[in-house]
Design an enzyme around this catalytic site. Structure first.
Site, mmCIF file in Angstrom:
data_model
loop_
_atom_site.group_PDB
_atom_site.id
_atom_site.type_symbol
_atom_site.label_atom_id
_atom_site.label_comp_id
_atom_site.label_asym_id
_atom_site.label_seq_id
_atom_site.Cartn_x
_atom_site.Cartn_y
_atom_site.Cartn_z
ATOM 1 N N SER A 143 0.659 -1.197 0.027
ATOM 2 C CA SER A 143 0.038 -0.093 -0.147
ATOM 3 C C SER A 143 0.915 1.397 0.142
ATOM 4 O O SER A 143 0.494 2.367 -0.268
ATOM 5 C CB SER A 143 -0.928 -0.081 1.308
ATOM 6 O OG SER A 143 -1.979 -1.162 1.081
ATOM 7 N N HIS A 411 -4.273 -2.503 -4.424
ATOM 8 C CA HIS A 411 -4.014 -3.867 -4.836
ATOM 9 C C HIS A 411 -4.879 -4.805 -4.572
ATOM 10 O O HIS A 411 -5.878 -4.595 -3.918
ATOM 11 C CB HIS A 411 -2.418 -4.226 -3.987
ATOM 12 C CG HIS A 411 -2.704 -4.004 -2.603
ATOM 13 N ND1 HIS A 411 -3.421 -5.116 -1.730
ATOM 14 C CD2 HIS A 411 -2.174 -3.013 -1.758
ATOM 15 C CE1 HIS A 411 -3.407 -4.526 -0.308
ATOM 16 N NE2 HIS A 411 -2.806 -3.614 -0.423
#
Length: 544
Positions: A143, A411
């Protein structure tokens, strides 16, 4: 050894042609007759599995005319939405990130909403694309590098935030060089005079929200103790909390909401819940924030105080937990605001403070990711539903004429939805159409890796076998779903993530593209990146 030999012998026969192409096709793509008895179906049912009779959600689903009519309706909607290209200025821009919200998460979430045919609010947006999420140095992203991409427009190294790929993980000296710093779209917006804010369900110093304001060689440097722990110098490499309070971008944010009180308080101080601060420098960053702003700026720690803010509020710092906010399923609704409530409060403040020049708001549903890492699928998907409520509110309370809303993920994860279950089967239950070769049922949702391995396997006499999921309450929010590979924490996935867009220049977000393209498209739509296309300081767009 003999069993292994026979297995590989059989596998070799399949690969070398011992299985005919027709046999292989039937094995890989079984055809089931839902109306037959269990004994007559061949491979779909084994003992102890119930007979399945498909019960359509609507009686009319039995007939071709229903599906043809539905397709005609969708075609009409597509023609209407695509024939009117919106090239107006995006005065307001909102970027919603469902952290770890993979495409299978969205699919499973639809069933959780009530059925396979359901849709999230963001799925109704007219334009959809795919974003490629890899880091500059890694196939599968985290992240941190992704936040640098979708907020700063540059791909970075794994674990780093707001810096170029010239900065390696934990390289304090490189972090300190401003030449390596990557400005976020929030910084671009502030230069234009727009109001700005961030809202998250994680700590406001966590990787995704830190991409709005911070430049870090290590995403874990959320407070100065973490920097010191890595033998770094906090005066040379300020931590995320310090940057949020003291950096040019952080100081100008009108809205900061999420968790993370411990990163703003010195170690000798406890917060309202009794949790100790973690800072070693003795600074109380909450008090510093209060001292920087006027009396119209308010610090809040609970839902009651947030909802009590008046229309005179110019800024808000809301820290609702010592670290991450509680999962929605665990939260005390009287104390912790929902993501939707935080977004509503943020939009109210930003609209007032924008003075007609618009605003940029970053919103993260951050605990989707945490649920997946612990293979807590129920929690992850419930967080996705809460995330969607915030999106729905934002879209329904703004105009598509002047407000661009983009929804995506940073993601994916390794959760998959598999098997041949019937319609309306419990998404958190067992596959209701097939037993595995060990004569045990298997879960519809499972992960490629993670901690769920230990809770779903037994060791007996040196052998490992699966537990019988019929004996387990899979609807328990703490149930860890099965995994193939044992890991302490489930990993991210490397597959592309979806991007949904609605509003001015939403058409830019169709297609397949690199993740770092996203802020450049946002900036173009709102006259942040191409000032030559704008007139009157960016308040209108020059005709092409």
């Amino acid at each position: 050894m003999r069993l292994q030999f026979l297995f590989f012998l059989g596998l070799s026969a399949l690969v070398s042609g011992g299985e005919t192409s027709h046999d292989a096709e039937r094995r890989m793509h079984p055809v089931f007759s839902l109306m037959q008895s269990a004994s007559a179906t061949g491979g779909r049912f084994k003992r102890a599995m119930p007979q399945i009779v498909f019960d359509p959600i609507r009686t009319e689903e039995r007939y071709a005319e229903y599906w043809q009519g539905l397709a005609a309706q969708t075609l009409e909607q597509q023609l209407e939405s695509k024939s009117r290209i919106n090239t107006q200025l995006a005065k307001n821009v909102m970027l919603f990130i469902g952290d770890g919200m993979s495409i299978p998460t969205i699919t499973a979430g639809r069933v959780y909403l009530g059925g396979e045919e359901k849709q999230f609010a963001f799925e109704e947006f007219p334009y959809v694309g795919l974003s490629k999420t890899y880091c500059a140095n890694m196939q599968v992203a985290d992240s941190a590098c992704t936040a640098t991409a979708y907020l700063g427009g540059v791909k970075a190294n794994y674990g780093t935030i707001g810096v170029s790929a010239a900065v390696q993980f934990k390289d304090c000296g490189a972090q300190a060089q401003s030449a390596h710093h990557v400005a976020s779209i929030a910084a671009w917006a502030q230069k234009k005079g727009m109001a700005t804010g961030l809202v998250t369900t994680t700590s406001v110093t966590h990787a995704s929200p830190a991409g709005v304001y911070a430049h870090l060689a290590n995403r874990n440097w959320e407070n100065d103790a973490e920097v010191v722990g890595d033998n770094g110098d906090p005066t040379l490499c300020p931590d995320a909390a310090a940057q949020l309070i003291n950096s040019p971008v952080g100081q100008k944010l009108n809205v900061i909401m999420g968790g993370g009180r411990e990163n703003f308080l010195p170690s000798g101080v406890t917060d309202s819940s009794g949790a100790p601060g973690r800072r070693l420098d003795g600074r109380n960053l909450v008090e510093e924030w209060k001292g920087q702003h006027t009396n119209s700026a308010h610090y809040v720690e609970n839902r009651r105080d947030l909802l009590s803010l008046t229309n005179q509020t110019s800024r808000v710092l809301g820290l609702f937990a010592p670290y991450h906010m509680a999962y929605h399923l665990d939260a005390n609704p009287k104390e912790q605001p929902t993501l939707e409530e935080m977004v509503k409060a943020a939009m109210d403040i930003l609209e007032r403070q924008s003075a007609g020049r618009g605003y940029f708001l970053f919103v993260e549903g951050g605990r989707i990711d945490h649920g997946h890492h612990d293979t807590l699928a129920l929690r992850a998907i419930d967080e996705t539903v809460e995330f969607d409520k915030a999106v729905r509110f934002a879209r329904s309370h703004t105009s598509t004429d002047d407000t661009l809303i983009v929804v995506s993920s940073d993601h994916s994860h390794t959760m998959s939805l598999a098997g041949y279950s019937s319609r309306k089967n419990d998404i958190f239950g067992i596959n209701d159409g097939q037993l595995a070769e060990d004569d045990l049922p298997y879960a519809t949702l499972s992960y490629a890796n993670g901690p769920g391995y230990k809770s779903n396997f037994l060791r007996e006499g040196g052998l490992v076998r699966r537990k019988n999921l019929r004996d387990i309450n899979m609807k328990n929010k703490d149930f860890m779903f099965p995994t193939t590979v044992p890991l302490q924490s489930e990993t991210h996935g490397g597959d592309d993530v979806a991007v949904f867009a609605s509003g001015p220049y939403a058409q830019l977000f169709s297609g397949v593209y690199e993740q770092h393209f996203i802020p450049h498209a946002l900036g173009y739509a709102s006259c942040l990146s191409d000032r030559n296309m704008c007139v009157d300081g960016g308040l209108a767009r020059r005709p092409r």
